[in-house]
Design a protein around this motif. Sequence first.
Motif, short mmCIF file in Angstrom:
data_model
loop_
_atom_site.label_atom_id
_atom_site.label_comp_id
_atom_site.label_asym_id
_atom_site.label_seq_id
_atom_site.Cartn_x
_atom_site.Cartn_y
_atom_site.Cartn_z
N GLY A 145 38.32 43.24 27.51
CA GLY A 145 36.91 43.10 27.81
C GLY A 145 36.01 44.15 27.20
N TYR A 146 36.53 45.02 26.32
CA TYR A 146 35.71 46.07 25.75
C TYR A 146 34.70 45.54 24.73
N GLY A 147 34.88 44.31 24.30
CA GLY A 147 33.96 43.70 23.34
C GLY A 147 34.65 42.57 22.62
N SER A 148 33.88 41.84 21.80
CA SER A 148 34.50 40.83 20.95
C SER A 148 35.37 41.52 19.91
N ASP A 186 42.07 50.31 30.28
CA ASP A 186 42.30 49.65 31.56
C ASP A 186 43.70 49.06 31.58
N ARG A 230 32.97 45.39 31.48
CA ARG A 230 34.05 44.78 30.70
C ARG A 230 35.00 43.98 31.57
N ASP A 278 34.78 40.28 31.30
CA ASP A 278 35.08 39.72 29.98
C ASP A 278 36.56 39.80 29.64
N ARG A 279 37.39 40.18 30.59
CA ARG A 279 38.82 40.25 30.33
C ARG A 279 39.41 38.86 30.05
#
Length: 233
Positions: free
Chosen positions: A11-14, A54, A87, A90-91
Amino acid sequence: MKLVKLIANLGYGSRKQVQWMFREGRITDADGEVLYADDQVDRDAIRVDGEPLDPPAGLAIALHKPAGYTCSTKDTGRLIYDLLPPRFRDRDPVLSTVGRLDRETSGLLLLTDDGGLLHRIISPKARLPKVYEVELAQDLRGDETGLFASGTLMLESEKTPLLPAELEVLGARRARLVLHEGRYHQVRRMFAAVGNHVQGLHRSRVGGLGLEGLDEGQWRILTEADLDTLFTP
């Protein structure tokens, strides 16, 4: 798994955004050395902005939900995900609530991205006790304890009676209720069935797990020991 995909799934980003994070030097090892997207490194040694990654898939957390927050990612207003690192929503796989607490109910809420764990907790076969502290609009009548424990109480629009539930009277308008199933708005509907109205509702325990150490709005990652406690009430 390649580092870009690993970090993006958390989930840190695309993937494109994570590639830029590598270029900006934001992803390092435990010693602060800048990593590159094609490096081979143990995940435990990876740092993002100086912080460890994470946990991987299999994450489970306990959240002390305040009243006024909705268990959703899309509704308007305050959402439980606003209390967590951005984030987390978004995981991949997604971090989902284990059942729900309605907007005005506070207390222990579990979330996980482990589908097997989620179904194990909510399975009717598990019958994990859920403990609620209840504030009522009117005095208790006196027959609620026996009625709730009887296994015969039918809720409006339901076709099967509720499982027996334990009611402990704490005051004229205060009670503790232990459920072994999770029907829609069950606590509120049970008291409505006996002519009362729930004004305040707080879930204090699920299985053997409580809110110890968590102030309202706080969360923590559950350990294997916590999960053992959850299933051994």
